[in-house]
Write a protein that holds these residues in place. Structure first.
Motif, PDB file in Angstrom:
ATOM      1  N   ILE A  23       0.832  -1.210   0.000  1.00  0.00           N
ATOM      2  CA  ILE A  23       0.000   0.000   0.000  1.00  0.00           C
ATOM      3  C   ILE A  23       0.867   1.261   0.000  1.00  0.00           C
ATOM      4  O   ILE A  23       0.484   2.284  -0.564  1.00  0.00           O
ATOM      5  N   LEU A  24       2.050   1.181   0.581  1.00  0.00           N
ATOM      6  CA  LEU A  24       2.958   2.336   0.588  1.00  0.00           C
ATOM      7  C   LEU A  24       3.443   2.641  -0.828  1.00  0.00           C
ATOM      8  O   LEU A  24       3.526   3.814  -1.220  1.00  0.00           O
ATOM      9  N   ILE A  25       3.748   1.605  -1.598  1.00  0.00           N
ATOM     10  CA  ILE A  25       4.151   1.802  -2.995  1.00  0.00           C
ATOM     11  C   ILE A  25       2.976   2.361  -3.787  1.00  0.00           C
ATOM     12  O   ILE A  25       3.137   3.284  -4.586  1.00  0.00           O
ATOM     13  N   ARG A  26       1.786   1.816  -3.549  1.00  0.00           N
ATOM     14  CA  ARG A  26       0.599   2.331  -4.242  1.00  0.00           C
ATOM     15  C   ARG A  26       0.360   3.792  -3.910  1.00  0.00           C
ATOM     16  O   ARG A  26      -0.012   4.582  -4.778  1.00  0.00           O
ATOM     17  N   LEU A  27       0.534   4.174  -2.646  1.00  0.00           N
ATOM     18  CA  LEU A  27       0.312   5.566  -2.251  1.00  0.00           C
ATOM     19  C   LEU A  27       1.271   6.517  -2.972  1.00  0.00           C
ATOM     20  O   LEU A  27       0.850   7.556  -3.486  1.00  0.00           O
ATOM     21  N   ILE A  28       2.542   6.178  -3.023  1.00  0.00           N
ATOM     22  CA  ILE A  28       3.491   7.094  -3.659  1.00  0.00           C
ATOM     23  C   ILE A  28       3.303   7.112  -5.173  1.00  0.00           C
ATOM     24  O   ILE A  28       3.248   8.179  -5.783  1.00  0.00           O
ATOM     25  N   VAL A  29       3.166   5.951  -5.796  1.00  0.00           N
ATOM     26  CA  VAL A  29       3.002   5.909  -7.256  1.00  0.00           C
ATOM     27  C   VAL A  29       1.686   6.566  -7.657  1.00  0.00           C
ATOM     28  O   VAL A  29       1.655   7.421  -8.548  1.00  0.00           O
ATOM     29  N   GLY A  30       0.611   6.203  -6.999  1.00  0.00           N
ATOM     30  CA  GLY A  30      -0.692   6.762  -7.345  1.00  0.00           C
ATOM     31  C   GLY A  30      -0.765   8.260  -7.126  1.00  0.00           C
ATOM     32  O   GLY A  30      -1.283   8.998  -7.970  1.00  0.00           O
ATOM     33  N   THR A  31      -0.227   8.718  -6.005  1.00  0.00           N
ATOM     34  CA  THR A  31      -0.276  10.150  -5.684  1.00  0.00           C
ATOM     35  C   THR A  31       0.547  10.975  -6.662  1.00  0.00           C
ATOM     36  O   THR A  31       0.090  12.028  -7.134  1.00  0.00           O
ATOM     37  N   VAL A  32       1.745  10.523  -6.978  1.00  0.00           N
ATOM     38  CA  VAL A  32       2.598  11.285  -7.902  1.00  0.00           C
ATOM     39  C   VAL A  32       1.964  11.346  -9.284  1.00  0.00           C
ATOM     40  O   VAL A  32       1.882  12.423  -9.886  1.00  0.00           O
ATOM     41  N   PHE A  33       1.483  10.226  -9.796  1.00  0.00           N
ATOM     42  CA  PHE A  33       0.882  10.255 -11.134  1.00  0.00           C
ATOM     43  C   PHE A  33      -0.409  11.062 -11.156  1.00  0.00           C
ATOM     44  O   PHE A  33      -0.636  11.838 -12.091  1.00  0.00           O
ATOM     45  N   LEU A  34      -1.248  10.914 -10.163  1.00  0.00           N
ATOM     46  CA  LEU A  34      -2.485  11.690 -10.100  1.00  0.00           C
ATOM     47  C   LEU A  34      -2.164  13.184 -10.087  1.00  0.00           C
ATOM     48  O   LEU A  34      -2.738  13.966 -10.854  1.00  0.00           O
ATOM     49  N   SER A  35      -1.234  13.582  -9.255  1.00  0.00           N
ATOM     50  CA  SER A  35      -0.839  14.989  -9.155  1.00  0.00           C
ATOM     51  C   SER A  35      -0.249  15.509 -10.462  1.00  0.00           C
ATOM     52  O   SER A  35      -0.602  16.601 -10.930  1.00  0.00           O
ATOM     53  N   LEU A  57       8.109  16.438 -28.548  1.00  0.00           N
ATOM     54  CA  LEU A  57       7.130  15.369 -28.742  1.00  0.00           C
ATOM     55  C   LEU A  57       6.116  15.793 -29.803  1.00  0.00           C
ATOM     56  O   LEU A  57       5.746  16.964 -29.883  1.00  0.00           O
ATOM     57  N   PRO A  58       5.648  14.859 -30.617  1.00  0.00           N
ATOM     58  CA  PRO A  58       4.707  15.208 -31.688  1.00  0.00           C
ATOM     59  C   PRO A  58       3.319  15.559 -31.145  1.00  0.00           C
ATOM     60  O   PRO A  58       2.910  15.045 -30.106  1.00  0.00           O
ATOM     61  N   SER A  59       2.624  16.420 -31.839  1.00  0.00           N
ATOM     62  CA  SER A  59       1.256  16.835 -31.509  1.00  0.00           C
ATOM     63  C   SER A  59       1.075  17.094 -30.008  1.00  0.00           C
ATOM     64  O   SER A  59       0.221  16.495 -29.361  1.00  0.00           O
ATOM     65  N   PRO A  60       1.845  18.006 -29.450  1.00  0.00           N
ATOM     66  CA  PRO A  60       1.805  18.219 -27.998  1.00  0.00           C
ATOM     67  C   PRO A  60       0.435  18.649 -27.481  1.00  0.00           C
ATOM     68  O   PRO A  60       0.065  18.306 -26.355  1.00  0.00           O
ATOM     69  N   GLU A  61      -0.344  19.357 -28.312  1.00  0.00           N
ATOM     70  CA  GLU A  61      -1.661  19.810 -27.871  1.00  0.00           C
ATOM     71  C   GLU A  61      -2.651  18.655 -27.729  1.00  0.00           C
ATOM     72  O   GLU A  61      -3.658  18.775 -27.044  1.00  0.00           O
ATOM     73  N   VAL A  62      -2.344  17.512 -28.347  1.00  0.00           N
ATOM     74  CA  VAL A  62      -3.164  16.305 -28.213  1.00  0.00           C
ATOM     75  C   VAL A  62      -2.510  15.334 -27.220  1.00  0.00           C
ATOM     76  O   VAL A  62      -3.182  14.766 -26.363  1.00  0.00           O
ATOM     77  N   LEU A  63      -1.218  15.171 -27.357  1.00  0.00           N
ATOM     78  CA  LEU A  63      -0.497  14.184 -26.551  1.00  0.00           C
ATOM     79  C   LEU A  63      -0.485  14.531 -25.067  1.00  0.00           C
ATOM     80  O   LEU A  63      -0.700  13.657 -24.216  1.00  0.00           O
ATOM     81  N   ALA A  64      -0.256  15.796 -24.725  1.00  0.00           N
ATOM     82  CA  ALA A  64      -0.177  16.181 -23.301  1.00  0.00           C
ATOM     83  C   ALA A  64      -1.498  15.934 -22.563  1.00  0.00           C
ATOM     84  O   ALA A  64      -1.484  15.330 -21.484  1.00  0.00           O
ATOM     85  N   PRO A  65      -2.649  16.367 -23.097  1.00  0.00           N
ATOM     86  CA  PRO A  65      -3.902  16.038 -22.410  1.00  0.00           C
ATOM     87  C   PRO A  65      -4.156  14.531 -22.336  1.00  0.00           C
ATOM     88  O   PRO A  65      -4.666  14.033 -21.327  1.00  0.00           O
ATOM     89  N   PHE A  66      -3.789  13.802 -23.391  1.00  0.00           N
ATOM     90  CA  PHE A  66      -3.952  12.350 -23.366  1.00  0.00           C
ATOM     91  C   PHE A  66      -3.127  11.740 -22.223  1.00  0.00           C
ATOM     92  O   PHE A  66      -3.636  10.930 -21.436  1.00  0.00           O
ATOM     93  N   VAL A  67      -1.867  12.134 -22.123  1.00  0.00           N
ATOM     94  CA  VAL A  67      -1.005  11.625 -21.053  1.00  0.00           C
ATOM     95  C   VAL A  67      -1.560  12.056 -19.698  1.00  0.00           C
ATOM     96  O   VAL A  67      -1.557  11.275 -18.741  1.00  0.00           O
ATOM     97  N   GLY A  68      -2.069  13.292 -19.606  1.00  0.00           N
ATOM     98  CA  GLY A  68      -2.669  13.756 -18.356  1.00  0.00           C
ATOM     99  C   GLY A  68      -3.836  12.882 -17.923  1.00  0.00           C
ATOM    100  O   GLY A  68      -3.953  12.517 -16.747  1.00  0.00           O
ATOM    101  N   VAL A  69      -4.695  12.526 -18.859  1.00  0.00           N
ATOM    102  CA  VAL A  69      -5.842  11.659 -18.542  1.00  0.00           C
ATOM    103  C   VAL A  69      -5.359  10.273 -18.113  1.00  0.00           C
ATOM    104  O   VAL A  69      -5.878   9.687 -17.162  1.00  0.00           O
ATOM    105  N   VAL A  70      -4.352   9.747 -18.805  1.00  0.00           N
ATOM    106  CA  VAL A  70      -3.796   8.444 -18.432  1.00  0.00           C
ATOM    107  C   VAL A  70      -3.231   8.511 -17.012  1.00  0.00           C
ATOM    108  O   VAL A  70      -3.486   7.624 -16.189  1.00  0.00           O
ATOM    109  N   GLU A  71      -2.467   9.556 -16.707  1.00  0.00           N
ATOM    110  CA  GLU A  71      -1.868   9.683 -15.376  1.00  0.00           C
ATOM    111  C   GLU A  71      -2.931   9.840 -14.293  1.00  0.00           C
ATOM    112  O   GLU A  71      -2.825   9.236 -13.222  1.00  0.00           O
ATOM    113  N   ILE A  72      -3.968  10.619 -14.555  1.00  0.00           N
ATOM    114  CA  ILE A  72      -5.042  10.811 -13.578  1.00  0.00           C
ATOM    115  C   ILE A  72      -5.802   9.509 -13.358  1.00  0.00           C
ATOM    116  O   ILE A  72      -5.993   9.066 -12.219  1.00  0.00           O
TER     117      ILE A  72
END
Length: 156
Positions: A23-35, A57-72
């Motif tokens: 759970i400690l690994i989950r807390l740090i990994v989950g919190t950092v990616f969510l943030s 990185l290609p198409s940053p206006e599309v890729l960055a929000p996509f990565v943000g959604v994946v991380e969240i």
């Protein structure tokens, strides 16, 4: 002698060999990616599309929000311990791209120690997500609860 029970995809996703301390690994990994995912939307010029454009990185206006959604979404799943193995896989991909695009150039231009210093969070997140992919969420997770429920409902 009977055959061992077959593991299905659901069984692999929810199965865990991790100790409760995972759970400690989950807390740090989950919190950092969510943030970090949230910050890609709050500060797009510095952390989102602007940063992605700066590092080429290609198409940053599309890729960055996509990565943000994946991380969240994957960060939240990791925090809950729900589909943890599945959530860890895209996070590993995100970290491999981050290391390749931002840390390898530091290694080439400034040397090993500069890269080692700059990559400490990336390396920690990569290894934490890899740990979760390999061993699962641990007994203090929704995955473990679902696995227990499925096991109790199997015909004997």
């Amino acid at each position: 002698m009977s055959d061992p029970p077959r593991r299905n995809l659901f069984g692999w996703i929810t199965d865990t060999k991790a100790p409760a301390a995972a759970i400690l690994i989950r807390l740090i990994v989950g919190t950092v990616f969510l943030s970090e995912g949230i910050q890609k939307f709050l500060f797009p010029a510095e952390i989102g599309a602007g940063r992605f454009a700066k590092i080429g990185l290609p198409s940053p206006e599309v890729l960055a929000p996509f990565v943000g959604v994946v991380e969240i979404s994957c960060g939240a799943l990791v925090l809950l311990g729900l589909a943890t193995r599945l959530a860890a896989a895209p996070l590993i991909g995100v970290m491999l791209v981050a290391i390749a695009t931002t840390k390898v150039p530091i290694l080439v231009n400034r040397g090993f120690w500069a890269m080692a210093h700059e990559s400490r969070t990336d390396w920690s997140m990569l290894l934490g997500a890899l740990f979760l992919l390999l061993v699962g969420a641990g007994p203090l997770s929704l995955d473990a609860r679902l696995a227990r429920r499925e096991a109790s409902q199997r015909p004997r």
